[in-house]
Every structure is written in structure tokens, then in C-alpha cells.
Scaffold this motif. Structure first.
Motif, PDB file in Angstrom:
ATOM      1  N   VAL A 103      46.081  53.418   2.956  1.00  0.00           N
ATOM      2  CA  VAL A 103      45.796  53.038   1.574  1.00  0.00           C
ATOM      3  C   VAL A 103      44.526  52.190   1.558  1.00  0.00           C
ATOM      4  N   PRO A 104      43.349  52.832   1.553  1.00  0.00           N
ATOM      5  CA  PRO A 104      42.106  52.076   1.374  1.00  0.00           C
ATOM      6  C   PRO A 104      41.987  51.604  -0.075  1.00  0.00           C
ATOM      7  N   VAL A 105      41.497  50.392  -0.258  1.00  0.00           N
ATOM      8  CA  VAL A 105      41.208  49.861  -1.602  1.00  0.00           C
ATOM      9  C   VAL A 105      39.744  49.452  -1.581  1.00  0.00           C
ATOM     10  N   LEU A 106      38.888  50.329  -2.083  1.00  0.00           N
ATOM     11  CA  LEU A 106      37.444  50.192  -1.890  1.00  0.00           C
ATOM     12  C   LEU A 106      36.746  49.688  -3.148  1.00  0.00           C
ATOM     13  N   LEU A 107      35.829  48.763  -2.937  1.00  0.00           N
ATOM     14  CA  LEU A 107      34.957  48.286  -4.001  1.00  0.00           C
ATOM     15  C   LEU A 107      33.583  48.903  -3.775  1.00  0.00           C
ATOM     16  N   GLY A 108      33.060  49.597  -4.793  1.00  0.00           N
ATOM     17  CA  GLY A 108      31.808  50.321  -4.596  1.00  0.00           C
ATOM     18  C   GLY A 108      30.849  50.173  -5.751  1.00  0.00           C
ATOM     19  N   LYS A 109      29.645  50.709  -5.523  1.00  0.00           N
ATOM     20  CA  LYS A 109      28.603  50.684  -6.547  1.00  0.00           C
ATOM     21  C   LYS A 109      27.759  51.946  -6.427  1.00  0.00           C
ATOM     22  N   LYS A 110      27.489  52.556  -7.577  1.00  0.00           N
ATOM     23  CA  LYS A 110      26.636  53.731  -7.611  1.00  0.00           C
ATOM     24  C   LYS A 110      25.167  53.318  -7.713  1.00  0.00           C
ATOM     25  N   PHE A 111      24.296  54.144  -7.159  1.00  0.00           N
ATOM     26  CA  PHE A 111      22.863  53.926  -7.308  1.00  0.00           C
ATOM     27  C   PHE A 111      22.149  55.265  -7.224  1.00  0.00           C
ATOM     28  N   LEU A 112      20.959  55.322  -7.747  1.00  0.00           N
ATOM     29  CA  LEU A 112      20.123  56.525  -7.778  1.00  0.00           C
ATOM     30  C   LEU A 112      20.767  57.672  -8.564  1.00  0.00           C
ATOM     31  N   GLY A 113      21.827  57.363  -9.289  1.00  0.00           N
ATOM     32  CA  GLY A 113      22.442  58.371 -10.126  1.00  0.00           C
ATOM     33  C   GLY A 113      23.437  59.279  -9.423  1.00  0.00           C
ATOM     34  N   PHE A 114      23.357  59.387  -8.088  1.00  0.00           N
ATOM     35  CA  PHE A 114      24.250  60.305  -7.386  1.00  0.00           C
ATOM     36  C   PHE A 114      24.822  59.718  -6.089  1.00  0.00           C
ATOM     37  N   ALA A 115      24.326  58.584  -5.639  1.00  0.00           N
ATOM     38  CA  ALA A 115      24.773  57.985  -4.382  1.00  0.00           C
ATOM     39  C   ALA A 115      25.658  56.768  -4.648  1.00  0.00           C
ATOM     40  N   ASN A 116      26.424  56.368  -3.647  1.00  0.00           N
ATOM     41  CA  ASN A 116      27.258  55.187  -3.773  1.00  0.00           C
ATOM     42  C   ASN A 116      27.513  54.575  -2.396  1.00  0.00           C
ATOM     43  N   ALA A 117      27.771  53.285  -2.406  1.00  0.00           N
ATOM     44  CA  ALA A 117      28.135  52.547  -1.197  1.00  0.00           C
ATOM     45  C   ALA A 117      29.405  51.765  -1.496  1.00  0.00           C
ATOM     46  N   PHE A 118      30.248  51.564  -0.473  1.00  0.00           N
ATOM     47  CA  PHE A 118      31.544  50.951  -0.732  1.00  0.00           C
ATOM     48  C   PHE A 118      32.043  50.217   0.512  1.00  0.00           C
ATOM     49  N   ILE A 119      32.992  49.306   0.266  1.00  0.00           N
ATOM     50  CA  ILE A 119      33.612  48.538   1.342  1.00  0.00           C
ATOM     51  C   ILE A 119      34.948  48.024   0.841  1.00  0.00           C
ATOM     52  N   GLY A 120      35.906  47.863   1.749  1.00  0.00           N
ATOM     53  CA  GLY A 120      37.186  47.304   1.343  1.00  0.00           C
ATOM     54  C   GLY A 120      38.230  47.402   2.429  1.00  0.00           C
ATOM     55  N   PRO A 121      39.386  46.771   2.213  1.00  0.00           N
ATOM     56  CA  PRO A 121      40.465  46.815   3.201  1.00  0.00           C
ATOM     57  C   PRO A 121      41.157  48.171   3.201  1.00  0.00           C
ATOM     58  N   SER A 122      41.747  48.514   4.331  1.00  0.00           N
ATOM     59  CA  SER A 122      42.545  49.731   4.453  1.00  0.00           C
ATOM     60  C   SER A 122      43.880  49.366   5.092  1.00  0.00           C
ATOM     61  N   PHE A 123      44.961  49.656   4.385  1.00  0.00           N
ATOM     62  CA  PHE A 123      46.304  49.318   4.850  1.00  0.00           C
ATOM     63  C   PHE A 123      46.922  50.553   5.504  1.00  0.00           C
ATOM     64  N   GLN A 124      47.483  50.383   6.689  1.00  0.00           N
ATOM     65  CA  GLN A 124      47.965  51.493   7.491  1.00  0.00           C
ATOM     66  C   GLN A 124      49.444  51.331   7.817  1.00  0.00           C
ATOM     67  N   TYR A 125      50.183  52.436   7.684  1.00  0.00           N
ATOM     68  CA  TYR A 125      51.576  52.442   8.115  1.00  0.00           C
ATOM     69  C   TYR A 125      51.807  53.671   8.984  1.00  0.00           C
ATOM     70  N   ILE A 126      52.215  53.483  10.224  1.00  0.00           N
ATOM     71  CA  ILE A 126      52.432  54.597  11.151  1.00  0.00           C
ATOM     72  C   ILE A 126      53.786  55.245  10.868  1.00  0.00           C
ATOM     73  N   ILE A 127      53.752  56.540  10.562  1.00  0.00           N
ATOM     74  CA  ILE A 127      54.959  57.302  10.267  1.00  0.00           C
ATOM     75  C   ILE A 127      55.610  57.797  11.545  1.00  0.00           C
ATOM     76  N   ASP A 128      54.781  58.303  12.449  1.00  0.00           N
ATOM     77  CA  ASP A 128      55.311  58.914  13.672  1.00  0.00           C
ATOM     78  C   ASP A 128      54.257  58.814  14.757  1.00  0.00           C
ATOM     79  N   ASP A 129      54.688  58.625  16.005  1.00  0.00           N
ATOM     80  CA  ASP A 129      53.741  58.582  17.112  1.00  0.00           C
ATOM     81  C   ASP A 129      54.286  59.412  18.268  1.00  0.00           C
ATOM     82  N   ASN A 130      53.375  59.942  19.051  1.00  0.00           N
ATOM     83  CA  ASN A 130      53.738  60.804  20.167  1.00  0.00           C
ATOM     84  C   ASN A 130      52.812  60.504  21.334  1.00  0.00           C
TER      85      ASN A 130
END
Length: 200
Positions: A103-130
């Protein structure tokens, strides 16, 4: 799991408070993973060395709402990810794969009309491992962790392309017991993610 659902609901509710149109869509892509490694260089080397690259994939949903501050937007996502990495035990390399909800929660900003940059936390929950190793058993470990995502992308109409770097921030280890003794595998993510998104 409850933590992930709570974060997702809070992020979406926050974007709703902006009184702006909420966009949403589908996304998917490829992950180049180096779980537990300490440098961005290791992940980039995996991309260059296709024969030994530890790749995975992801698929999910995204939402985006404008924030009335400096033209920013908030983009929470709910993503299923499957990744593969490797670990060493008694000087032997072994595969370790796991499936997780991100579950990434990203804060971003558009520029040049078509591009964007973003950053934020990402929450991870492992369902299964092998893990591919004989006579091996896994103890309980914390399947919830937090990372950081950052990147940039471009949009052409309803189609979007982006590249991200994700790094685990919390300590997260899987503990295993084998005939040769106990050892741990660091399953924090350190990966480069290439994604494609489609607005619905």
C-alpha cells in the motif's frame, strides 16, 4: 492486514477532502528485487545482468486526488506483488520468494504537462513466503513492514508509465532453522519497479 486497510482508507479519505475529482485505474509491471541488500547499485546491477536478475511482478489499483496546496496530488495504491531474491547459507546461494500486499501512499506533483515526480511511504504485508532449501522450517516473524518509494513517470492520455525505487525502512527478518543451525533472511525490499497504469 488491519493496518494496511486502515492506511488505505485514511489515504483515500484524505484525498476526498480535497473536493477534487478522484481518478482511479489499474496498474501492473515488473519488479527487480534485491531484498535485504544495502545499495541502490545492487538493484541496478540486477537489471543489467538479466541472467541472474531476481525479477517479480505486481498488479493492483490506484487512486489519485488533487490537494489544494502547490498543485500536489495524493495517490494511494493497493498492489499485489510477487518477488524473488536469494540468500546465502553455508556459502550456498538459495532462492527465497514471497507474495505480499503493498500500500504505497504517494505525494506527487505534475510538471511539463505530462510528467510527474512522487515520493511516499509504502506499507507491506507478506501473505506467503517460500524458500528453496531442504530440511528447513520457518519461525514466526513480523510480516508487516514499512518502506519508502520514490520515482517519476509520464502520462499520455489515460496511459501512464513510471519507474520507482523502493527501500525497506523497518527491520524485518525471517528466521529459519536447518540441519546446519539457525539463520535469518532479511526480507526487506530494495527494488526498482517499472509500472504501467491505465485510468478507468
Amino acid at each position: 492486514m488491519k493496518k494496511i486497510i486502515l492506511v488505505m482508507c485514511l489515504a483515500f479519505a484524505f484525498s476526498q477532502t480535497s473536493n477534487a475529482q478522484i481518478n482511479f485505474g489499474l496498474k501492473g509491471g515488473i519488479n527487480y528485487n534485491n531484498a535485504g541488500k544495502d545499495s541502490f547499485k545492487n538493484a541496478t546491477n540486477d537489471i543489467a545482468d538479466g541472467a541472474s536478475a531476481k525479477t517479480g511482478f505486481h498488479a493492483g489499483l490506484w487512486f489519485r486526488g488533487k490537494i489544494p496546496i502547490l498543485g500536489l496530488y495524493l495517490r494511494p495504491e493497493l498492489v499485489y506483488t510477487q518477488v524473488k531474491t536469494e540468500f546465502e547459507e553455508q556459502n550456498n546461494s538459495n532462492d527465497y520468494s514471497f507474495k505480499k500486499l503493498d500500500v504505497p501512499v504517494l505525494l506527487g506533483k505534475k510538471f511539463l504537462g505530462f510528467a510527474n515526480a512522487f515520493i511516499g511511504p509504502s506499507f507491506q504485508y507478506i501473505i506467503d513466503d517460500n524458500i528453496s532449501f531442504n530440511n528447513l522450517s520457518s519461525d514466526e516473524f513480523d510480516k508487516f513492514s514499512v518502506g519508502l518509494q520514490m520515482g517519476f513517470g509520464v502520462e499520455f492520455g489515460k496511459l501512464g508509465l513510471d519507474v520507482r525505487w523502493e527501500r525497506g525502512l523497518s527491520d524485518n527478518e525471517a528466521k529459519f532453522a536447518s540441519n546446519n543451525g539457525n539463520f535469518t533472511v532479511d526480507n526487506r525490499t530494495n527494488q526498482i519497479i517499472f509500472g504501467v497504469s491505465l485510468q478507468l
